[in-house]
Design a protein around this motif. Structure first.
Motif, PDB file in Angstrom:
ATOM      1  N   PHE A   1       4.274 129.183  40.608  1.00  0.00           N
ATOM      2  CA  PHE A   1       4.381 128.283  41.479  1.00  0.00           C
ATOM      3  C   PHE A   1       5.469 128.601  42.188  1.00  0.00           C
ATOM      4  O   PHE A   1       6.557 128.840  41.910  1.00  0.00           O
ATOM      5  CB  PHE A   1       4.753 126.855  40.909  1.00  0.00           C
ATOM      6  CG  PHE A   1       4.403 125.532  41.458  1.00  0.00           C
ATOM      7  CD1 PHE A   1       3.348 125.449  42.632  1.00  0.00           C
ATOM      8  CD2 PHE A   1       5.332 124.542  41.337  1.00  0.00           C
ATOM      9  CE1 PHE A   1       3.352 124.314  43.453  1.00  0.00           C
ATOM     10  CE2 PHE A   1       5.319 123.375  42.105  1.00  0.00           C
ATOM     11  CZ  PHE A   1       4.093 123.469  43.145  1.00  0.00           C
ATOM     12  N   PRO A   2       5.392 128.735  43.532  1.00  0.00           N
ATOM     13  CA  PRO A   2       6.244 129.146  44.512  1.00  0.00           C
ATOM     14  C   PRO A   2       7.426 128.501  44.633  1.00  0.00           C
ATOM     15  O   PRO A   2       7.423 127.227  44.731  1.00  0.00           O
ATOM     16  CB  PRO A   2       5.861 129.391  45.764  1.00  0.00           C
ATOM     17  CG  PRO A   2       4.281 129.307  45.750  1.00  0.00           C
ATOM     18  CD  PRO A   2       3.828 128.580  44.414  1.00  0.00           C
ATOM     19  N   PRO A   3       8.793 129.014  44.448  1.00  0.00           N
ATOM     20  CA  PRO A   3       9.987 128.177  44.535  1.00  0.00           C
ATOM     21  C   PRO A   3      10.201 127.132  45.738  1.00  0.00           C
ATOM     22  O   PRO A   3      10.570 125.896  45.441  1.00  0.00           O
ATOM     23  CB  PRO A   3      11.054 129.139  44.597  1.00  0.00           C
ATOM     24  CG  PRO A   3      10.347 130.242  43.913  1.00  0.00           C
ATOM     25  CD  PRO A   3       8.920 130.363  44.278  1.00  0.00           C
ATOM     26  N   SER A   4       9.621 127.372  46.880  1.00  0.00           N
ATOM     27  CA  SER A   4       9.765 126.513  48.148  1.00  0.00           C
ATOM     28  C   SER A   4       9.075 125.394  47.746  1.00  0.00           C
ATOM     29  O   SER A   4       9.470 124.373  48.171  1.00  0.00           O
ATOM     30  CB  SER A   4       9.278 127.438  49.332  1.00  0.00           C
ATOM     31  OG  SER A   4       8.046 127.957  49.010  1.00  0.00           O
TER      32      SER A   4
ATOM     33  N   TYR B   1       0.628 118.889  43.385  1.00  0.00           N
ATOM     34  CA  TYR B   1       0.474 119.618  44.625  1.00  0.00           C
ATOM     35  C   TYR B   1      -1.188 120.162  44.226  1.00  0.00           C
ATOM     36  O   TYR B   1      -1.310 120.770  43.148  1.00  0.00           O
ATOM     37  CB  TYR B   1       1.408 120.890  44.368  1.00  0.00           C
ATOM     38  CG  TYR B   1       0.946 122.210  45.364  1.00  0.00           C
ATOM     39  CD1 TYR B   1       1.322 122.209  46.448  1.00  0.00           C
ATOM     40  CD2 TYR B   1       0.537 123.235  44.657  1.00  0.00           C
ATOM     41  CE1 TYR B   1       1.072 123.008  47.607  1.00  0.00           C
ATOM     42  CE2 TYR B   1      -0.008 124.166  45.567  1.00  0.00           C
ATOM     43  CZ  TYR B   1       0.222 124.088  46.944  1.00  0.00           C
ATOM     44  OH  TYR B   1      -0.081 125.240  47.806  1.00  0.00           O
ATOM     45  N   ILE B   2      -1.801 120.307  45.319  1.00  0.00           N
ATOM     46  CA  ILE B   2      -3.115 120.529  45.451  1.00  0.00           C
ATOM     47  C   ILE B   2      -3.494 121.681  46.541  1.00  0.00           C
ATOM     48  O   ILE B   2      -2.947 121.679  47.569  1.00  0.00           O
ATOM     49  CB  ILE B   2      -3.996 119.490  45.457  1.00  0.00           C
ATOM     50  CG1 ILE B   2      -3.951 118.633  46.577  1.00  0.00           C
ATOM     51  CG2 ILE B   2      -4.054 118.614  44.106  1.00  0.00           C
ATOM     52  CD1 ILE B   2      -5.103 117.783  47.197  1.00  0.00           C
TER      53      ILE B   2
ATOM     54  N   GLY C   1       4.786 120.992  35.986  1.00  0.00           N
ATOM     55  CA  GLY C   1       3.753 121.432  34.941  1.00  0.00           C
ATOM     56  C   GLY C   1       2.955 122.901  35.019  1.00  0.00           C
ATOM     57  O   GLY C   1       3.612 123.657  35.921  1.00  0.00           O
ATOM     58  N   SER C   2       2.246 123.363  34.501  1.00  0.00           N
ATOM     59  CA  SER C   2       1.516 124.554  34.616  1.00  0.00           C
ATOM     60  C   SER C   2       0.457 124.733  35.703  1.00  0.00           C
ATOM     61  O   SER C   2       0.017 123.570  36.070  1.00  0.00           O
ATOM     62  CB  SER C   2       0.592 124.713  33.225  1.00  0.00           C
ATOM     63  OG  SER C   2       1.359 124.762  32.002  1.00  0.00           O
ATOM     64  N   VAL C   3       0.528 125.594  36.339  1.00  0.00           N
ATOM     65  CA  VAL C   3      -0.452 126.091  37.373  1.00  0.00           C
ATOM     66  C   VAL C   3      -1.673 126.057  36.824  1.00  0.00           C
ATOM     67  O   VAL C   3      -2.074 126.718  35.721  1.00  0.00           O
ATOM     68  CB  VAL C   3       0.030 127.439  37.912  1.00  0.00           C
ATOM     69  CG1 VAL C   3      -1.307 127.705  38.879  1.00  0.00           C
ATOM     70  CG2 VAL C   3       1.200 127.351  38.649  1.00  0.00           C
ATOM     71  N   ILE C   4      -2.770 125.304  37.414  1.00  0.00           N
ATOM     72  CA  ILE C   4      -4.177 125.233  36.984  1.00  0.00           C
ATOM     73  C   ILE C   4      -5.003 125.888  38.126  1.00  0.00           C
ATOM     74  O   ILE C   4      -4.989 125.088  39.057  1.00  0.00           O
ATOM     75  CB  ILE C   4      -4.566 123.787  36.708  1.00  0.00           C
ATOM     76  CG1 ILE C   4      -3.824 123.476  35.285  1.00  0.00           C
ATOM     77  CG2 ILE C   4      -6.281 123.855  36.293  1.00  0.00           C
ATOM     78  CD1 ILE C   4      -4.257 121.797  35.172  1.00  0.00           C
TER      79      ILE C   4
ATOM     80  N   SER D   1      -3.865 123.332  41.171  1.00  0.00           N
ATOM     81  CA  SER D   1      -2.979 122.281  41.233  1.00  0.00           C
ATOM     82  C   SER D   1      -1.957 122.496  40.213  1.00  0.00           C
ATOM     83  O   SER D   1      -2.109 123.202  39.264  1.00  0.00           O
ATOM     84  CB  SER D   1      -3.833 121.124  40.728  1.00  0.00           C
ATOM     85  OG  SER D   1      -4.252 121.034  39.473  1.00  0.00           O
ATOM     86  N   VAL D   2      -0.888 121.608  40.347  1.00  0.00           N
ATOM     87  CA  VAL D   2       0.333 121.711  39.756  1.00  0.00           C
ATOM     88  C   VAL D   2       0.761 120.100  39.751  1.00  0.00           C
ATOM     89  O   VAL D   2       1.024 119.722  40.703  1.00  0.00           O
ATOM     90  CB  VAL D   2       1.281 122.629  40.286  1.00  0.00           C
ATOM     91  CG1 VAL D   2       2.787 122.410  39.376  1.00  0.00           C
ATOM     92  CG2 VAL D   2       0.891 124.053  40.467  1.00  0.00           C
TER      93      VAL D   2
END
Length: 150
Positions: A60-63, A79-80, A103-106, A93-94
């Motif tokens: 998941f990008p820090p920005s 985030y979608i 959470g984890s990246v899905i 999504s996250v």
């Protein structure tokens, strides 16, 4: 026909009363609000275009993490992103908890519905959460920003 979306979604009351500069708020169904991450927001906040679906990143990008942290003080959000072309595509999504717990990246064909379900978005008329929020109404993220300004 192509479709893409890159946004942050949450129920009303989660986002701060004053959004960070350059962000627009779109009211969806069921008291859900969306902040589209269009070209202006991506440039302003150094957010890559569809990093999880287009670039295939699993981090998941820090920005985006930082922006979600700022926006999540009042509760959970998601985030979608999705990119679909000619019927084939991918979603990601996250979930981000209140205060910025990431959470984890899905990355999956139903990643957006999974995130919306986790937030508590209801299903209507036999459709899924994506359809309940009418997320197919605009074909690309910048169009949502234009829709918000109408």
């Amino acid at each position: 026909m192509s479709y893409s979306i890159q946004s942050i979604v949450a129920f009303r009351g989660v986002y701060p009363a004053e959004l960070p500069a350059g962000l627009a708020l779109v009211q969806l169904n069921d008291d859900v609000q969306m902040i589209p991450l269009g070209s202006i927001a991506r440039e302003q906040y150094g957010i890559p275009f569809l990093p999880l679906t287009d670039d295939g990143d699993i981090e998941f990008p820090p920005s985006i993490q930082e922006l979600c942290r700022q926006l999540s003080a009042g509760g959970d959000l998601a985030y979608i992103e999705a990119e679909i072309f000619g019927g084939a595509g991918v979603q990601a999504s996250v979930l981000v908890g209140a205060g910025g717990r990431v959470g984890s990246v899905i990355v999956a064909h139903d990643a957006i519905n999974a995130a919306l379900c986790s937030l508590g978005v209801p299903r209507h008329n036999g459709g899924d959460e994506f359809a309940s929020l009418a997320l197919g109404r605009c074909r690309e993220t910048d169009a949502w920003i234009d829709h918000a300004q109408e």
